[in-house]
Design a protein around this motif. Sequence first.
Motif, PDB file in Angstrom:
ATOM      1  N   UNK A 255       0.833  -1.207   0.000  1.00 54.17           N
ATOM      2  CA  UNK A 255       0.000   0.000   0.000  1.00 54.17           C
ATOM      3  C   UNK A 255       0.864   1.253   0.000  1.00 54.17           C
ATOM      4  N   UNK A 275      -2.991  -5.816  -5.504  1.00 55.60           N
ATOM      5  CA  UNK A 275      -2.942  -4.411  -5.125  1.00 55.60           C
ATOM      6  C   UNK A 275      -3.244  -3.512  -6.320  1.00 55.60           C
ATOM      7  N   UNK A 278      -7.039  -3.480  -6.713  1.00 53.85           N
ATOM      8  CA  UNK A 278      -7.775  -2.677  -5.743  1.00 53.85           C
ATOM      9  C   UNK A 278      -7.508  -1.183  -5.900  1.00 53.85           C
ATOM     10  N   UNK A 279      -6.435  -0.814  -6.582  1.00 54.95           N
ATOM     11  CA  UNK A 279      -6.082   0.598  -6.687  1.00 54.95           C
ATOM     12  C   UNK A 279      -6.074   1.067  -8.138  1.00 54.95           C
ATOM     13  N   UNK A 280      -6.976   0.483  -8.932  1.00 58.80           N
ATOM     14  CA  UNK A 280      -6.964   0.768 -10.369  1.00 58.80           C
ATOM     15  C   UNK A 280      -7.301   2.222 -10.671  1.00 58.80           C
ATOM     16  N   UNK A 281      -7.801   2.976  -9.678  1.00 57.16           N
ATOM     17  CA  UNK A 281      -8.057   4.397  -9.934  1.00 57.16           C
ATOM     18  C   UNK A 281      -6.792   5.230  -9.822  1.00 57.16           C
ATOM     19  N   UNK A 282      -5.753   4.694  -9.165  1.00 56.17           N
ATOM     20  CA  UNK A 282      -4.542   5.478  -8.920  1.00 56.17           C
ATOM     21  C   UNK A 282      -3.369   5.046  -9.796  1.00 56.17           C
ATOM     22  N   UNK A 346     -10.674 -11.998  -4.755  1.00 52.32           N
ATOM     23  CA  UNK A 346      -9.650 -11.356  -3.928  1.00 52.32           C
ATOM     24  C   UNK A 346      -8.361 -11.121  -4.703  1.00 52.32           C
TER      25      UNK A 346
ATOM     26  N   UNK B 173     -15.725   7.244  -5.669  1.00 54.24           N
ATOM     27  CA  UNK B 173     -14.644   6.310  -5.936  1.00 54.24           C
ATOM     28  C   UNK B 173     -15.210   5.107  -6.680  1.00 54.24           C
ATOM     29  N   UNK B 176     -13.652  -0.795  -8.619  1.00 58.66           N
ATOM     30  CA  UNK B 176     -14.034  -1.988  -9.358  1.00 58.66           C
ATOM     31  C   UNK B 176     -15.529  -2.003  -9.693  1.00 58.66           C
ATOM     32  N   UNK B 398      -3.582  -2.085   7.792  1.00 57.65           N
ATOM     33  CA  UNK B 398      -2.861  -1.133   6.940  1.00 57.65           C
ATOM     34  C   UNK B 398      -2.213  -1.852   5.767  1.00 57.65           C
ATOM     35  N   UNK B 401      -5.000  -5.272   0.973  1.00 61.16           N
ATOM     36  CA  UNK B 401      -5.226  -4.618  -0.306  1.00 61.16           C
ATOM     37  C   UNK B 401      -6.574  -3.894  -0.423  1.00 61.16           C
ATOM     38  N   UNK B 402      -7.633  -4.391   0.229  1.00 60.25           N
ATOM     39  CA  UNK B 402      -8.953  -3.807   0.029  1.00 60.25           C
ATOM     40  C   UNK B 402      -8.974  -2.343   0.463  1.00 60.25           C
ATOM     41  N   UNK B 403      -9.576  -1.528  -0.402  1.00 58.36           N
ATOM     42  CA  UNK B 403      -9.587  -0.096  -0.142  1.00 58.36           C
ATOM     43  C   UNK B 403     -10.321   0.250   1.155  1.00 58.36           C
TER      44      UNK B 403
END
Lengths: 373, 438
Positions: A255, A275, A278-282, A346, B173, B176, B398, B401-403
């Motif tokens: 992260x 990762x 889950x962070x495909x917007x960034x 997942x 946001x 997905x 922290x 992976x999940x937002x």
Amino acid sequence: MKNTHKLAIAGAAIALTMASTTVLAAARDYVSVVGSSTVYPFATVVAERFGKSTGNATPKVESTGSGGGMKLFCSGVGTIHPDVTNSSRRMKASEYKLCQDNGVTDVIEVLIGYDGIVVANSKAREPMQLTRKDLFLALAVQVPGADGKLIANPYKTWKDVNPALPNTKIEVLGPPPTSGTRDAFSELAMEGGAKKFADLAALHGSKDAGEIKMLMAKLDIPESVFNKKGKTVFKAVAHAIREDGHYIEAGENDNLIVQKLEANPNALGIFGFSFLDQNSDKVQGSIVEGVEPEFDTIANKSYPISRPLYFYVKKAHIGVVPGIEGYLAEFSSEKAWGEEGYLADKGMIPMPTELRKQYATSIKSQQLMTEPK
Amino acid sequence: MTDLKNGSVKQANLNLSRTEIIERSLAKRYRAEKRFRCYGIMAIVFGLMCVALLFTDIISKGYKAFAQTYIQLEVTYDANILGITDLNDPQQVALGDFQGIVKQALKNRFEGVSGRKAKRELYGVISNGAGYRLRDRLVANHQLLNQSETLWLVADDDIDTYYKSMGSDAGPFVGRMSEQRQGWIEQLTEADEVELRFNRNFFVQGDSREPELAGIRGAAMGSLFTLIITILLSFPIGVAAAVYLEEFAPRNRWTDLIEVNINNLAAVPSIIFGLLGLAIFINFFHVPRSVPLVGGLVLTLMTLPTIIISSRAAIKAVPPSIREAAIGVGASPMQVVLHHVLPLAMPGMMTGAIIGMAQALGETAPLLMIGMVAFIVDVPGGFTDPSTVLPVQIFLWADSPERAFMEKTSAAIMVLLAFLIVMNTLAVILRKKMERRW
């Protein structure tokens, strides 16, 4: 007076501690899982579902890293040792031997799926079009120079590496050497890139000490690197990642790498596919050898940097610690590791149907693994 | 030349009266004084700014975790879908397809969804924890079989993050979320069938890999059990050591050596105590890994020096006249300690103990080595159940992976900070209320 009471309580507490300890070492009613931090997100989901749906105690999953997990797993048979270890690579021969030496003779090996390693950058820039050769040239300590001899890596920008790439400084954030992700990256990306050079490829393929020595002279590798009949010479060249500021070790927290990429759009980062998902917007994954890192491309292995995920089970514990069979059955059910299973949600990449069937039967029949090469 | 000049200046100074000299330098001294105070204030302002920044960052990220998106659905406990004929058979109830009736309810709500992919997306709108809730409701009330009821069910974490970010400046946001899914949420919003409610799960559940089901209770209970062991062992041992060293021990090279070593131990990095705990308690005494018992033992080692040092300071602060008076009326040394010195030193020792506990509560490094950094769903019920502690839970979230775990992380930090503030306030109050000054 009050304090004499306190001392008595303390004494009682110590006595109780010792007494409960001896009782406890004998029995454990939950499955103990250790191992890779890459498999951890998947093993934990299975553990939770298994616990909630069957009413059994939920297995305890520790994230110790692949190597640390093997060490714990192979330290002996008995309930104080873990039942299952996860790994983001196959068990090594040395680890298998450690297991055998400590009485862990019967081990069941299960392949559970794949994980892709992505080289990502911020969405503020265009996605990079990389090859494994580019990655090797950009990140290795030594690269072949104009005369074919190895020289200290002179490249400062991506354009130096490959004229088609942008003129930005090489800055890659990645995991430290203790990480399984780093091992896999070295093996899949760096070795893959190194093999694009004829001499290095010959070095990799050669088993003959004389030929290796000759190639070493040609490549200008010092004699001291030669050991164990020269098997490790290629690895010493291909796995060495530069330490002059172009590769930045960013710790095990993926992260954190994502956050740093957002702050620095010119940098690239190396981490697991889940990762990116889950962070495909960034962030976006770089295209490697013309293939985008996507669910399907990793599953059909056209994306070159992907690795297998395993777990290992101690057969001696099945039937002794309650819940192991149930946990294995849950893991190998279609609703878990199937193409549409919850592990795929997942971010784990499922295996083809035949392999799933094969490993599900080897779990049922408790088929033992043989010594790895 | 210069000598001459200096000489003439001195001459001139001598000619001035004393008050004039003082007056001249006075302005300069006032300025220096002001500057000196300014540095102090600047240091405090800087510190306060850092604290304010930390708090606003954590609170702004974490406050949303205390609310959770719920979706209203009409659920039918269809015996055919559940595959249950006899509710008294626990086997049948355990295997019942409760997620199936949630799926059916979603299909009824959004008619005309076809295709494998679209259906999967639709079924993913509701958290997979919903099925367990329906199971518990049916087990509690057997009449519900084949009946319908309208319930608010927990939404999936992707939906939750999306719904919470809908009003934000940067736009929702999406992550997905497919456009179709966004459409469904819009429909639900218009029909008032989706809302934010207080996130009860966060306080009553253990850890989970589904952010919408994850809670802090398991870690909080783990911390509690660990700290109970720590205080039960470290306070009596620490006080006994401090009393002996202060009141009875002869002053010689040996006691000096012990004193130096205790002070050194207080400064040893906590990870070392973890390694020690691994070697002694787990590898030698075979205490099981990952349990509050072993965590408490390791943290006892860590907090002992702190408690001994503060207890000794508290005992030292009791004036010798009290001891002399007690001895004067015929008290034995033990009576002097138990009847006079300890009661008077107790507030100071308790303050030290509370600060030591607060330190232990925030510790993760030594627990890494003894297996308390682990995924544990079941809320621990005793000293020998596997468990984690609050700071470890923060570390694990922290790293996920999940937002949606991002806000959970900040919320857990808020809970931990609240505990620490309460403990430190308690220490201050104890000191203020009970401490006697001479």
